[in-house]
Scaffold this active site. Structure first.
Site, PDB file in Angstrom:
ATOM      1  N   LYS A 137      34.975  36.716  46.815  1.00 21.21           N
ATOM      2  CA  LYS A 137      33.691  36.099  46.483  1.00 21.21           C
ATOM      3  C   LYS A 137      32.531  36.685  47.301  1.00 21.21           C
ATOM      4  O   LYS A 137      31.363  36.406  47.027  1.00 21.21           O
ATOM      5  CB  LYS A 137      33.775  34.582  46.673  1.00 21.21           C
ATOM      6  CG  LYS A 137      34.737  33.914  45.690  1.00 21.21           C
ATOM      7  CD  LYS A 137      34.939  32.452  45.982  1.00 21.21           C
ATOM      8  CE  LYS A 137      35.826  31.799  44.932  1.00 21.21           C
ATOM      9  NZ  LYS A 137      37.170  32.403  44.843  1.00 21.21           N
TER      10      LYS A 137
ATOM     11  N   VAL B 258      42.887  25.499  42.744  1.00 17.31           N
ATOM     12  CA  VAL B 258      42.993  24.960  41.397  1.00 17.31           C
ATOM     13  C   VAL B 258      44.390  24.395  41.095  1.00 17.31           C
ATOM     14  O   VAL B 258      44.512  23.403  40.370  1.00 17.31           O
ATOM     15  CB  VAL B 258      42.612  26.053  40.370  1.00 17.31           C
ATOM     16  CG1 VAL B 258      43.644  27.172  40.333  1.00 17.31           C
ATOM     17  CG2 VAL B 258      42.419  25.468  38.993  1.00 17.31           C
TER      18      VAL B 258
END
Length: 608
Positions: free
Chosen positions: A406, A451
């Site tokens: 990221k 997740v």
């Protein structure tokens, strides 16, 4: 029936076998007419054998075994007991009667006794196996793999009357095993027959029992099994069996890690040991997902001292207790400290003088950091600067920062702060004797806030499972895989590099959700709904691992690459970071503008 009653019955039955064996041997030796002297010798041998055989059977613990599960080991024990009993009994009888027992009698007695003792016990085993059929309440299981692993599973399931699962057939890719039987179960074909067999035989559960097969092959088999309605189980991998971490008995659910088909990391153990063994090693964020796994991996290489530094006392206590139990000789020091506290970090380095530093402490949750940008800067930028400065000041040999994909062309505050941390670490290398590097990788399966745990919680609650966008793609690797590659990259460190880990093929998040629903025994959009919620602030549809100007070079390890060092001025960065420090209490928009000044590629497009 009580143990004492069973023992009495077994003992009487065994002695009857011994007497019959002895008498029949004399009877046939002398053509049905036993001379009076040999008849007396026969009776003497029976009496002596009663004592000797009883003692021998107890010595070899033949009355402490469950014969329903008898195998080669039990047969060997019976043979030993019979040999010793016959030899000792016949020697004593010769001495008592002062005449040699005929050799024919000795041989025939041994053969008959061994045959009847073993035959009786194995007949019981065969009876138990043959007549225990599947009952209506049991689930029908198909075992994939008719080798050692599969046969062990079949044996355990068939032998356990309380098992909820009963095996009915095997599947194996070895054509030589087709139309054969293993433990009375047919081998019905190769993997192409899985769907057909499941439908034809009403299979409820598929057990993948191929511990020595590569993860890539297991993944292919799982893909086939997923098209059936059967639930999926798997036995441990061969390395877990060898190390004793798991056993064949521990049949587990198929996890997402199995679907990825990623083979275990091969490490240069000697090289890693060279820069860790006998050294004082500091891990910041040691209570986190990556930090704690780094500690587990480092502990294997026998460091002089392992320093566990973290802000949360509960997580540090937890990893300390685990390592103390698993590595009782390892010297551990636990340090409760916040990397944002410059004076405290300096104190830790001054006290312990770590030679190797793994900096894993960070704020990593993208949506949370979008709402709290000042905290992301304090922890990820100022915290990294504090640890890096102390490593430089106190002469650490290597400093390895854990970064993220990221940080490449970031669209989030978290990504931008991690990019600044990377830049600062790279800039340190030109003016320090410490070798500063960063290791960049994507999402880690099972890490806190990731997740997978969120999907599992939603499935457990009956759904719906929330996915941001049907096109969202992410790279994934397991926590141990990431930690091991970080150690390997640390060994390669020469200073200034950003190491990029091979993350394999990217995965559609919606496919991941469907797989988890399927592996939980449900059907997506039938039992559990999938709902698309839209991309959250700071998120990308896809992640990148490399910036355009970094290029890419290979290393000695096929799954670790190097982004070439970029020349950065430490003085200029320190000045920019001081200016950023003045903005942390300002409005979030002003803070983002400050981040944009330091990271020109920062595009914060999804701010609500």
């Amino acid at each position: 029936m009580s143990y004492s009653k069973k023992l009495s019955l077994f003992l009487i039955f065994d002695l009857v076998i011994v007497w019959i064996s002895i008498y029949s041997s004399y009877y046939f030796r002398f053509d049905e007419r036993i001379p009076s002297f040999y008849l007396q010798q026969c009776l003497t041998l029976c009496l002596v054998s009663t004592v000797v055989f009883t003692a021998s059977m107890f010595y070899f613990k033949l009355y402490n075994r469950i014969w329903q599960y008898a195998s080669i080991g039990e047969m060997i024990s019976i043979t030993k007991a019979t040999i010793w009993s016959c030899v000792i009994s016949f020697i004593l009888t010769c001495l008592i009667t002062n005449r040699i027992v005929p050799l024919h009698v000795f041989v025939r007695t041994f053969e008959t006794t061994l045959l009847l003792l073993g035959g009786f016990r194995f007949a019981w085993r065969i009876y138990a196996d043959s007549y225990r059929k599947i009952v209506p309440t049991q689930l029908k299981a198909l075992i994939i793999g008719a080798g050692g692993g599969g046969s062990t599973v079949a044996k355990k399931l068939k032998g356990n009357k309380d098992s909820k699962v009963y095996p009915v057939a095997f599947i194996d890719d070895n054509a030589l095993k087709h139309r054969q039987e293993v433990f009375g179960l047919p081998v019905l074909g190769n993997r192409d027959k899985i769907v057909e067999v499941v439908a034809k035989h009403g299979i409820d559960e598929i057990i993948i029992a191929m511990p020595s097969v590569s993860k890539r092959e297991i993944s292919k088999i799982i893909e086939i099994c997923k098209t059936t309605s059967a639930s999926l189980k798997i036995i441990p991998r061969i390395d877990d069996l060898i190390t004793g971490k798991l056993t064949y008995n521990e049949i587990r659910n198929v996890e997402v890690e199995d679907l990825l088909g990623r083979d275990p990391v091969k490490l240069d153990l000697g090289g890693i040991a060279g820069f860790i063994t006998g050294k004082t090693v500091l891990v910041t964020g040691a209570g986190g997902s990556i930090g704690s796994e780094l500690c587990r991996q480092i502990a294997r290489f026998d460091p002089l001292t392992l320093l566990l530094l973290g802000h949360g006392e509960n997580s540090i206590y937890s990893i300390e207790m685990e390592l103390s139990r698993r590595f009782p000789t390892l010297k551990l020091e636990t340090v409760i400290a916040d990397v944002q506290d410059e004076r405290r970090i300096d104190e830790v380095f001054r006290m312990y003088r770590p030679e190797v530093v793994f900096h894993a402490a960070a704020h990593k949750h993208v949506p949370l950091m979008e709402r709290n940008p000042s905290e992301a800067i304090k922890n990820n930028v100022f915290g990294t600067k504090n640890v890096a400065d102390s490593a430089d000041r106190y002469g650490a040999g290597k400093f390895v920062m854990i970064s993220t994909d990221k940080a490449v062309n970031p669209t989030s505050v978290m990504g931008a702060t991690k990019r600044i941390a990377e830049m600062y670490v790279q800039s340190m290398n030109s003016s320090s004797t410490t070798k500063f590097v960063a290791v960049r990788f994507g999402n880690v399966l099972g890490s806190r806030g990731s997740v997978i745990p969120r999907f599992k919680e939603q499935i457990a609650m009956g759904g719906p499972v929330t996915v941001t966008d049907p096109k969202m793609i992410r790279y994934f690797m397991t926590i141990p895989e990431a930690a091991q590659l970080v150690l390997q990259a640390g060994m390669f460190a020469e200073g200034g590099e950003i190491f990029i880990l091979d993350m394999g093929k990217p995965v559609l998040i919606v496919d991941l959700a469907k797989d988890l629903i399927r592996l939980s025994g449900f059907e997506s959009d039938v039992d559990i709904d999938i709902v698309f919620t839209g991309i959250r602030p700071g998120e990308k549809l896809y992640e990148e691992l490399l910036m355009e100007e970094e290029g890419l070079a290979t290393t000695q390890h096929k799954r670790i690459f190097i982004g070439k060092p970029i020349n950065l001025s430490r003085a200029s960065l320190e000045l920019a970071i001081k200016q950023l420090e003045k903005l942390v209490d300002e409005d979030p928009t002003i803070i983002r503008d400050g981040l944009k000044h330091l990271v020109p590629t920062f595009q914060n497009e999804h701010v609500s």
